[in-house]
Scaffold this active site. Structure first.
Site, PDB file in Angstrom:
ATOM      1  N   LYS A  26       0.819  -1.217   0.000  1.00 48.07           N
ATOM      2  CA  LYS A  26       0.000   0.000   0.000  1.00 48.07           C
ATOM      3  C   LYS A  26       0.852   1.266   0.000  1.00 48.07           C
ATOM      4  CE  LYS A  26      -1.861   1.759   3.999  1.00 48.07           C
ATOM      5  NZ  LYS A  26      -1.732   3.208   4.226  1.00 48.07           N
ATOM      6  N   ASN A  27       1.784   1.336   0.938  1.00 54.00           N
ATOM      7  CA  ASN A  27       2.519   2.591   1.093  1.00 54.00           C
ATOM      8  C   ASN A  27       3.591   2.797   0.026  1.00 54.00           C
ATOM      9  OD1 ASN A  27       0.887   3.447   3.112  1.00 54.00           O
ATOM     10  ND2 ASN A  27       2.251   2.822   4.783  1.00 54.00           N
ATOM     11  N   ILE A 128       1.830  18.681   9.252  1.00 56.54           N
ATOM     12  CA  ILE A 128       2.341  18.836   7.884  1.00 56.54           C
ATOM     13  C   ILE A 128       3.326  20.003   7.781  1.00 56.54           C
ATOM     14  CG2 ILE A 128       0.367  17.732   6.750  1.00 56.54           C
ATOM     15  CD1 ILE A 128      -0.547  20.602   5.980  1.00 56.54           C
ATOM     16  N   ASP A 318       3.908   0.395  12.217  1.00 55.13           N
ATOM     17  CA  ASP A 318       2.766  -0.291  11.598  1.00 55.13           C
ATOM     18  C   ASP A 318       2.649  -1.755  12.036  1.00 55.13           C
ATOM     19  OD1 ASP A 318       2.077   2.016  10.280  1.00 55.13           O
ATOM     20  OD2 ASP A 318       3.042   1.473   8.395  1.00 55.13           O
ATOM     21  N   ARG A 411      -9.160  -0.477   3.912  1.00 56.31           N
ATOM     22  CA  ARG A 411      -8.290   0.576   3.373  1.00 56.31           C
ATOM     23  C   ARG A 411      -6.922   0.015   3.009  1.00 56.31           C
ATOM     24  NH1 ARG A 411      -7.688   5.956   6.652  1.00 56.31           N
ATOM     25  NH2 ARG A 411      -6.124   6.051   5.027  1.00 56.31           N
TER      26      ARG A 411
END
Ligand code: EPU
Length: 431
Positions: A26-27, A128, A318, A411
């Site tokens: 995914k990443n 951010i 993770d 997801r």
């Protein structure tokens, strides 16, 4: 959308067996999809997991005027030659942290980008500031209006700059690599993150004409140039190291024999070392890992180990939640120190309700005592990684578990229930 999983637990028996294939990461693929903005021709992507985050990224790209063709499952052709739009779809971007990596290539190609504060899993502050500071260093102006950042490069062209990341952020590193590819001059990222997904992205971009040196180290240099050309060179997704690690934990706790295929063991070296130290018998091959004759070993024979999450090659945040499930079964006391995200231990409350002996010391640290008998309960996944950890806990437990909020698991993991059923898990999805 809000499906539930019902899992019938094995009550500590280790009966799972067979093969489970690891999907594309995914990443890695989300960033590759964002990078297609840097190309003048089409980019073909293979082995793309059709997870919810990938679907959302495709929707954002389409919204920007990008043409997407799905050739077959997991095989997409992305054509950004007609894209002109520079405003990220607000609703979708607010759902997904990975949307922020689009800002680098869009700003670099079109000289401006508008985006909302990105959302994502509720695991911490997820600031951010590195992105904003870095873009300013590259000569861009930053305005914030009606909940969105409007960033404009001077003369529509970013200029290379030296960017020091105060923490080695994965998405900031990737964003500035992509921003640097079309900027004027040289961009240097210092204290960059080392995650394998970053090198994977850089390697593909280099093979299509980008000048990037040092990806995979803490100093990356990018020399700006023209739009990239894939010339038909296909990108094949690297295996997902978080899936690999989660399947390893599942195998150690619940399988007699399990072969984890299509994985890269080097990417999960720290987990392999820790599991071996605690007594899990593993056979590591080039692209697969075997757990053999594990049925006779009682989980309580596994030794507890302290865990401290760190940037790669340290213990990945993770994999912290699946590891905590492992530690609830191992003998002894383990201190788990989550150093990256301050909200990423909250799920342990639900594990406690299942019977785990976990003491929260502060938002970053828990003490896990094992072995504990877990009982099936109704739990709600707060983020995708903890969601999979709950599935593992449910499989291990006595009785039935209901895992709510499955969207979060979808997801990041494609069709997880079907893949788990193939190795013997009793799991059903209810809408
Ligand atoms: N940080 C700042 N300011 C910034 C950016 C980051 O202070 O501008 C801080 C964060 O608050 C955090 C630390 O830096 O404390 C590291 O965050 P990082 O930016 O590396 O995390 P991320 O890029 O948002 C990616 C993955 C995460 C993974 C982390 C750490 C993506 C899309 N997400 O997040 O994956 O946990 O790196 O490895 O690549 C997941 O897939 O479930 C997931 C959460």
């Amino acid at each position: 959308m809000n499906d539930k999983f019902v899992v019938k637990g094995l009550n500590g028996k280790k009966t799972l067996s067979g093969k489970i294939r690891v999907n594309g990461a995914k990443n890695a693929v989300l960033k590759l999809m964002a990078s297609t903005i840097l190309f003048e021709d089409k980019v073909e992507l293979l082995d793309i997991p059709e997870i919810e985050d990938v679907k959302r990224m495709l929707e954002i790209l389409e919204d920007l005027g990008v043409k997407i063709e799905r050739k077959e499952k997991g095989h997409f052709v992305i054509d950004t030659s007609k894209a002109k739009e520079t405003v990220l779809n607000r609703e979708i971007s607010e759902m997904m942290r990975a949307s922020i990596v689009l800002t680098g290539p869009i700003l670099s190609r079109f000289g401006e980008v508008t985006f909302p504060i990105p959302g994502g899993c509720v695991i911490g502050a997820r600031a951010i500031d590195f992105f904003i500071d870095g873009f300013k260093k590259m000569g861009a102006s930053v305005n914030f209006d009606k909940g969105a950042y409007i960033i404009k490069a001077k003369g529509k062209k970013l200029r290379g700059a030296e960017i020091f990341l105060k923490t080695p952020s994965v998405t900031a590193t990737e964003t500035f690599i992509m921003a640097g590819v079309l900027a004027n001059g040289k961009t240097v990222i210092k204290n960059s993150a080392l995650e394998p997904e970053i090198k994977n992205l850089a390697d593909y971009l280099i093979s299509c004409g980008a000048k990037i040196k040092g990806a995979g180290t803490s100093r990356i240099e990018i020399t700006g140039g023209n739009l990239l050309k894939s010339k038909g060179k296909k990108y094949k997704a690297m295996p997902d190291r978080v899936e690999t690690g989660s399947f390893l934990v599942l195998g150690a706790l619940c399988a007699d024999n399990l072969e984890i295929t299509n994985c890269n063991p080097d990417d999960v070296e720290i987990l392999l070392e820790i599991l071996k130290d605690s007594g899990v018998l593993l056979e590591v091959k080039k692209n697969s890992i075997l757990i053999k004759n594990n049925g006779k070993i009682k989980n309580k024979e596994f030794k507890s180990v302290n865990i401290k999450t760190k940037e790669y090659p340290g213990f990945p945040t993770d994999l912290q939640a699946p590891m905590v499930v492992f530690l609830t079964q191992a003998s002894g006391e383990a201190l788990v120190f989550e150093t990256i995200f301050e909200g990423r231990l909250n799920y342990t409350e639900d594990l406690k309700r299942m019977g785990a002996d976990i003491l929260m010391l502060d938002p970053h640290r828990v003490l896990v005592k094992g072995p504990a008998v877990l009982r099936g309960r109704k739990v709600e996944s707060p983020d995708l990684r903890a969601g999979l950890a709950f599935i593992i806990a449910g499989i291990l437990a006595k009785g039935e578990s209901i895992i709510d909020n499955v969207y979060l698991i979808d997801r990041g993991y494609e069709n997880i229930e079907e893949r788990l059923r193939k190795i013997g898990v009793d799991i059903e999805r209810f809408s």
